[in-house]
Design a protein around this motif. Sequence first.
Motif, PDB file in Angstrom:
ATOM      1  N   ARG A 126     -16.245  76.649 155.315  1.00  0.00           N
ATOM      2  CA  ARG A 126     -16.834  77.672 156.179  1.00  0.00           C
ATOM      3  C   ARG A 126     -18.223  77.278 156.673  1.00  0.00           C
ATOM      4  NH1 ARG A 126     -14.970  82.588 156.476  1.00  0.00           N
ATOM      5  NH2 ARG A 126     -14.007  82.414 154.409  1.00  0.00           N
ATOM      6  N   GLY A 127     -19.055  76.782 155.762  1.00  0.00           N
ATOM      7  CA  GLY A 127     -20.401  76.389 156.164  1.00  0.00           C
ATOM      8  C   GLY A 127     -20.390  75.308 157.228  1.00  0.00           C
ATOM      9  N   HIS A 128     -19.558  74.295 157.029  1.00  0.00           N
ATOM     10  CA  HIS A 128     -19.471  73.211 158.006  1.00  0.00           C
ATOM     11  C   HIS A 128     -18.935  73.731 159.341  1.00  0.00           C
ATOM     12  CE1 HIS A 128     -18.635  69.285 159.747  1.00  0.00           C
ATOM     13  NE2 HIS A 128     -17.387  69.665 159.966  1.00  0.00           N
ATOM     14  N   LEU A 129     -17.885  74.561 159.284  1.00  0.00           N
ATOM     15  CA  LEU A 129     -17.286  75.094 160.510  1.00  0.00           C
ATOM     16  C   LEU A 129     -18.296  75.915 161.302  1.00  0.00           C
ATOM     17  CD1 LEU A 129     -13.702  76.249 159.467  1.00  0.00           C
ATOM     18  CD2 LEU A 129     -14.276  74.540 161.179  1.00  0.00           C
ATOM     19  N   MET A 130     -18.959  76.866 160.641  1.00  0.00           N
ATOM     20  CA  MET A 130     -19.879  77.748 161.347  1.00  0.00           C
ATOM     21  C   MET A 130     -21.062  76.980 161.925  1.00  0.00           C
ATOM     22  SD  MET A 130     -18.463  80.658 161.340  1.00  0.00           S
ATOM     23  CE  MET A 130     -16.930  79.696 161.423  1.00  0.00           C
ATOM     24  N   SER A 131     -21.542  75.995 161.182  1.00  0.00           N
ATOM     25  CA  SER A 131     -22.664  75.189 161.669  1.00  0.00           C
ATOM     26  C   SER A 131     -22.285  74.425 162.936  1.00  0.00           C
ATOM     27  CB  SER A 131     -23.121  74.214 160.577  1.00  0.00           C
ATOM     28  OG  SER A 131     -24.123  73.347 161.060  1.00  0.00           O
ATOM     29  N   ARG A 132     -21.123  73.775 162.913  1.00  0.00           N
ATOM     30  CA  ARG A 132     -20.687  72.992 164.072  1.00  0.00           C
ATOM     31  C   ARG A 132     -20.346  73.897 165.257  1.00  0.00           C
ATOM     32  NH1 ARG A 132     -23.053  69.140 164.168  1.00  0.00           N
ATOM     33  NH2 ARG A 132     -21.667  68.317 165.787  1.00  0.00           N
ATOM     34  N   ILE A 133     -19.687  75.032 165.001  1.00  0.00           N
ATOM     35  CA  ILE A 133     -19.280  75.929 166.086  1.00  0.00           C
ATOM     36  C   ILE A 133     -20.498  76.547 166.763  1.00  0.00           C
ATOM     37  CG2 ILE A 133     -18.135  78.122 166.564  1.00  0.00           C
ATOM     38  CD1 ILE A 133     -16.062  77.350 164.419  1.00  0.00           C
ATOM     39  N   LYS A 134     -21.455  77.046 165.974  1.00  0.00           N
ATOM     40  CA  LYS A 134     -22.648  77.655 166.555  1.00  0.00           C
ATOM     41  C   LYS A 134     -23.453  76.631 167.360  1.00  0.00           C
ATOM     42  CE  LYS A 134     -23.265  81.213 162.998  1.00  0.00           C
ATOM     43  NZ  LYS A 134     -24.144  81.721 161.913  1.00  0.00           N
ATOM     44  N   ASP A 135     -23.612  75.460 166.802  1.00  0.00           N
ATOM     45  CA  ASP A 135     -24.371  74.417 167.492  1.00  0.00           C
ATOM     46  C   ASP A 135     -23.682  74.016 168.798  1.00  0.00           C
ATOM     47  OD1 ASP A 135     -26.575  72.386 167.451  1.00  0.00           O
ATOM     48  OD2 ASP A 135     -24.888  70.992 167.388  1.00  0.00           O
ATOM     49  N   PHE A 136     -22.362  73.880 168.770  1.00  0.00           N
ATOM     50  CA  PHE A 136     -21.630  73.458 169.959  1.00  0.00           C
ATOM     51  C   PHE A 136     -21.701  74.511 171.060  1.00  0.00           C
ATOM     52  CE2 PHE A 136     -17.809  73.398 172.555  1.00  0.00           C
ATOM     53  CZ  PHE A 136     -17.775  72.085 172.984  1.00  0.00           C
ATOM     54  N   ILE A 137     -21.458  75.779 170.719  1.00  0.00           N
ATOM     55  CA  ILE A 137     -21.475  76.842 171.724  1.00  0.00           C
ATOM     56  C   ILE A 137     -22.866  76.968 172.346  1.00  0.00           C
ATOM     57  CG2 ILE A 137     -21.244  79.322 172.082  1.00  0.00           C
ATOM     58  CD1 ILE A 137     -19.027  79.355 170.025  1.00  0.00           C
TER      59      ILE A 137
END
Length: 351
Positions: free
Chosen positions: A153-164
């Motif tokens: 979850r931490g990795h997913l949310m970090s990458r998704i927020k940064d990408f968007i």
Amino acid sequence: MNIIDRVKYNGPGDVFAWRWPHDSLVWGTQVIVNQAQEAVFYKDGKALDVLGPGRHTLKSANIPLLEHLVNISFDNQSPFAAEIYYVNKAVNLNMKWGTQEPIPILEPVYNIYIPLRAFGQFGIKITDAKKFVTTLVGTVDEFDAEQILNYFRGHLMSRIKDFISKKVINDRISVLNISAHLNEMSAALQNDIMAEFKRFGIEIVNFYLNSINVPQNDDSVIRLKEILAKKAEFDIYGETYNTVKMFDVAEKAASNEGAGGVAGAGVGMGVGFGIGNQMMKLNSTSMENEQSTIMAGPSCSSCQQTIPQGAKFCPSCGSEQVQAQVKKFCVDCGTERSLDAKFCPGCGKKQ
């Protein structure tokens, strides 16, 4: 110690890894592995051999690494301790995710900070059972989809927020039109997070960014809606927008005159004076244009410059001006007569 001579998967149907609850085995034990499964053998804390789908008989021929850690007796019936993990390698497409906290993003078109929420799902498949068990499952008896989501979850949310955030800012995408880019962003995000999952023997089969939305009751969202409403009005009325708004204010002030008392009447008078000034300016401009047209003299027949009324010569070029001959006619019979004639030469009537 109970000796197990037959091992078969007996765990839940929605887990990625399940540990066989007994560890007393003997050479010759039957191990049954279902389709889309693999069995990983553990001994003394180490992952050893892996068996694929089918029925297997434990022997040194198919478990060579385990053989080196087990003292084989002359009758091959002496029990030994070994753990077996069943790994489900079927594709799971129902891995759902969502941002717990809104992502604050500076809207590039209207320069307002807007909180965004993102939701979606993805599918995974275990490609390397041995790596998956040793690096992620550890010593737990069961490992399901929820545990995988919690881990990543931490990795997913970090990458998704940064990408968007980067996508919206760098490509200047309005949050009002971001839904048109979901497919493109989904493919890019899948490629971005794939490497991290691969380290644990997991393959990302697909990744979907299903929706990006804003909380409707947020103050910044309400303010953006008001701006868009005013922009729509301006686009409709164009240059007359300010005048229309003045009339709206005057109408509201007039309707509230009874409730507002003197204050309401004062507002109404102030707005009325403002509108009156606008109308006076328009009338004044119109009268000035008309007056300038009336006071303007004739033009020179040579240089086209304006000359005084009745001038015989142009003050700019000096050319003589030909005066237009004025003709007069009898009001009764229409016969042309001279300017100083007192009687009509045609009918004799006094002019």
